[in-house]
Structures are given as structure tokens and as C-alpha cells.
Write a protein that holds these residues in place. Structure first.
Motif, short mmCIF file in Angstrom:
data_model
loop_
_atom_site.label_atom_id
_atom_site.label_comp_id
_atom_site.label_asym_id
_atom_site.label_seq_id
_atom_site.Cartn_x
_atom_site.Cartn_y
_atom_site.Cartn_z
N LEU A 75 1.37 -1.12 -0.08
CA LEU A 75 0.42 -0.12 -0.19
C LEU A 75 1.11 1.13 -0.16
N ASN A 76 1.64 1.41 0.87
CA ASN A 76 3.34 2.41 0.75
C ASN A 76 4.47 1.88 1.23
N MET A 77 4.99 2.95 0.48
CA MET A 77 6.50 3.00 0.82
C MET A 77 7.04 3.22 2.41
N VAL A 78 7.62 1.96 2.31
CA VAL A 78 8.69 2.44 3.31
C VAL A 78 10.16 2.55 3.22
N PHE A 79 10.33 3.93 4.51
CA PHE A 79 12.08 3.99 3.96
C PHE A 79 12.61 4.37 5.55
N GLU A 80 13.89 4.06 5.08
CA GLU A 80 15.17 3.12 5.58
C GLU A 80 14.90 4.49 7.33
N GLY A 81 14.96 4.09 8.18
CA GLY A 81 14.35 5.18 9.87
C GLY A 81 13.32 4.81 9.84
N GLU A 82 12.64 4.11 8.68
CA GLU A 82 11.28 4.17 9.40
C GLU A 82 11.47 3.04 10.24
N VAL A 84 8.18 -0.21 11.22
CA VAL A 84 6.92 -0.57 11.18
C VAL A 84 7.00 -1.97 11.87
N ARG A 85 5.13 -1.90 11.89
CA ARG A 85 4.48 -3.59 12.99
C ARG A 85 3.88 -4.27 12.32
N ALA A 86 3.28 -5.31 12.46
CA ALA A 86 2.73 -6.13 11.86
C ALA A 86 1.87 -7.14 13.22
N GLU A 87 0.75 -6.99 12.26
CA GLU A 87 -0.39 -8.25 12.26
C GLU A 87 -0.84 -8.48 12.23
N VAL A 88 -1.95 -9.85 12.99
CA VAL A 88 -2.79 -10.80 12.77
C VAL A 88 -3.73 -11.10 13.44
N ASP A 89 -4.96 -11.11 12.35
CA ASP A 89 -6.31 -11.80 13.29
C ASP A 89 -5.56 -12.99 13.58
N ARG A 97 -7.25 -19.47 7.93
CA ARG A 97 -7.33 -18.83 6.98
C ARG A 97 -7.32 -17.63 8.16
N THR A 98 -6.36 -16.45 7.86
CA THR A 98 -6.75 -14.61 8.01
C THR A 98 -6.87 -13.91 7.61
N LEU A 99 -6.42 -12.48 7.85
CA LEU A 99 -6.23 -11.49 7.46
C LEU A 99 -5.06 -11.20 8.24
N CYS A 100 -4.18 -9.85 8.01
CA CYS A 100 -2.80 -9.70 8.38
C CYS A 100 -2.99 -8.02 7.79
N ARG A 101 -1.97 -7.41 8.63
CA ARG A 101 -2.19 -6.08 8.25
C ARG A 101 -0.49 -5.41 8.40
N ALA A 102 0.52 -4.75 7.95
CA ALA A 102 2.05 -3.80 8.80
C ALA A 102 1.25 -2.46 8.97
N PHE A 103 1.80 -1.46 9.66
CA PHE A 103 1.54 -0.64 9.84
C PHE A 103 2.92 0.32 10.29
N LYS A 104 3.19 1.50 9.94
CA LYS A 104 4.00 2.11 10.50
C LYS A 104 4.03 2.55 11.39
N GLU A 105 5.11 3.70 12.39
CA GLU A 105 4.82 3.52 13.76
C GLU A 105 3.49 5.00 13.57
N ASP A 106 3.36 5.42 12.47
CA ASP A 106 2.12 7.15 12.70
C ASP A 106 1.44 6.44 12.42
#
Length: 302
Positions: A75-82, A84-89, A97-106
């Protein structure tokens, strides 16, 4: 609300600053990224897959490494220094089967994914997305590609611990393991592996699968710059192992486009060296940026 498994915030590292293909540097180089209006060379998308591995192993155990499928849309690029957190239902007991997502700190979304345990995966996230593709009516960079095109026969690849993985991946597995966001002894120590052999990390399957991709000679016009828009890694009889040889078979399975990008989707199947037993599969959506090709008709870049 479903129970959500969350990993720790991690800081991925860009190992592709020196990546080259077709004689030029890639989007992961800061200068090339800037030329295309991107603030810096982004982290390669599969790098984020490692953050999901311990969460999915918590859900499905060793079977995840052997029969798991991770199907991701970036969905969005990540740059060095940022970070990231992963999450799994957490799926219901017995669910595969399940759904997963990753987000930046913000909170900025990085990727969305489905994860499943085979052999019956149901419809993955990317299979669902492929059904909705906008047809490619008048491609330029990919004008010479056709659905059904295949790569060369008898393409054999392997990944040794200290093997330099070429211009596309200018580093070794050992170098990756020094900076991987989620490490495990089974990636380097046979005694720590349930299979008695070191396993290739999930994020490195795309490295193995693309190591010799230049040999497929798919007629993409150059100079042009691409990125991974979608990636699915599916284990059938996994995992894949460090130092073992695998036979690859590639096929273009879809062509599509959006306002800024032309896309070709390649399915790469991993077999044992004899070519008789399929062990894994990769579905990769290569997005080639229209603005990166100097001969692209200017009236179609608006």
C-alpha cells in the motif's frame, strides 16, 4: 472484535541501494527514486514478510513453514529509519485462513494480506485482486508481452549462506541475517531446524525466485524502472532449504495497468531438481512505472 496478534515495531534495512537490472540502478537507489519524485530509495516490500513469520507460527506452528501462504498487496513505501509493526487476526480454532496488516509507527498502512494454511487455501487476497484487474488495452513498455509466455526450461537456482545473489540482490543470505527484522537459528543452524537443514527465510524466497529471472528474457522495454506491487509466497511441501538446488518454471499469468503503472504478473513454480515435485510457488505483480521510460508518449503520462 477479533483477537489481534501484534509484533514489535521493527526498523527494516534497505539492502538494495546497489541493485541493478538492464544496465541501470533501480528504484531502491536514492537518486533514481528522486528522479521519479520519491523522497528516497524504499525498502523492498518482501522485507516486511519476516515480521509476520513468528505471529503465523504462533497460530499454526511448524505447519506454517511447510504449507503456509502469505498473499500481500503493498500500500505505501517504507523508507530506512521508519518503523513498522505487523498484526495478524487470530483465527478461530481449526480455521486455516486469516487476514494480516502492517503499519508504520504513525499508523500509515504498509500492506494488507491474507495468510492461509494449505493444502486448501481458498481464494487468496491476490487471486481476489486478479479477478478485478483493469484490462491492459494499449501497453507501451509491456507491449511485447503476452499472457501465457513462459521462461526458459531447466532454470536451476540455489542459495548458499555466503552466495552473492547477483545484480538484482547484491548481498548474501548471511548479510541479510545480520539485519533481518525477525531472526531465528533455523535460518543458519541445521541443528536448530526441525527439518535438519537450514531453512530459507520467507522474505528471501522472492530473492531465490528472481535470482535468475533475467534468463526468462521477457521482452520488457528498457530503460524502465519497476517495483513489487503484489507478492504471494505459497509453500506446498516446504520450507525451501539453504544450499539446495531447485528447478523454476515461470509464466506470465496476467497483464494490467493503472494510471501510472503497467503491470505484468508472473507465477514462478519451485520444483525439486528433478522437476517432478512442486514444492512452492510465487505470484509476483511487477509494476513498471510509465514515467521511468523515456519513450513513453507524453500525452499518456498526464
Amino acid at each position: 472484535m477479533s483477537d489481534v496478534l501484534q509484533g514489535a515495531l521493527r526498523s527494516p534495512v534497505n539492502l538494495l541501494t546497489e541493485q541493478k537490472y538492464a544496465g541501470h540502478k533501480s528504484l531502491h537507489d536514492d537518486a533514481e527514486a528522486a528522479r521519479l519524485g520519491i523522497k528516497a530509495g524504499p525498502i523492498e516490500g518482501p522485507t516486511h514478510f519476516s515480521q509476520f513469520v513468528p505471529l503465523l507460527a504462533e497460530v499454526w506452528g511448524q505447519a506454517w513453514h511447510e504449507r503456509g501462504c502469505f498473499s500481500a498487496h503493498f500500500l505505501n513505501m517504507v523508507f530506512e529509519g521508519e518503523k513498522v509493526r505487523a498484526e495478524v487476526d487470530r483465527p478461530a480454532l481449526g480455521a486455516t485462513r486469516t487476514l494480516c496488516r502492517a503499519f508504520k509507527e504513525d499508523g500509515t498502512p504498509v500492506l494488507e494480506a491474507s495468510a492461509s494454511l494449505g493444502p486448501e487455501h481458498g481464494e487468496t487476497l491476490l487471486e481476489e485482486r486478479m479477478k478485478k484487474l483493469r484490462p491492459a488495452s494499449d501497453l507501451v513498455i509491456l507491449a511485447d508481452l503476452k499472457v501465457g509466455m513462459t521462461g526458459r526450461e531447466n532454470e536451476i537456482v540455489s542459495m548458499g549462506p555466503d552466495q552473492h545473489m547477483g545484480d538484482l540482490y547484491p548481498f548474501s543470505l548471511a548479510e541479510k541475517l545480520k539485519v533481518i527484522t525477525e531472526t531465528h537459528p533455523m535460518y543458519s543452524d541445521a541443528k536448530a531446524s526441525p527439518w535438519g537443514k537450514p531453512a530459507i527465510p520467507l522474505e528471501m524466497i522472492s530473492v531465490l525466485g528472481n535470482y535468475s529471472s533475467h534468463g526468462a528474457r521477457f521482452p520488457v522495454k528498457n530503460p524502465s524502472i519497476g517495483l513489487f506491487a503484489d507478492l504471494e509466497i505459497r509453500m506446498i511441501d516446504g520450507p525451501l532449504f539453504v544450499g539446495e538446488e531447485y528447478l523454476l518454471r515461470r509464466e506470465i499469468v496476467a497483464l494490467s495497468e493503472s494510471r501510472r503503472v503497467e503491470n505484468y504478473w508472473v507465477r514462478t513454480r519451485f520444483f525439486d531438481k528433478s522437476g517432478k515435485t512442486q514444492l512452492a510457488e510465487m505470484l509476483l505483480n511487477h509494476g513498471v512505472m510509465k514515467a521511468s521510460y523515456p519513450h513513453y508518449p507524453q500525452d499518456r503520462l498526464a
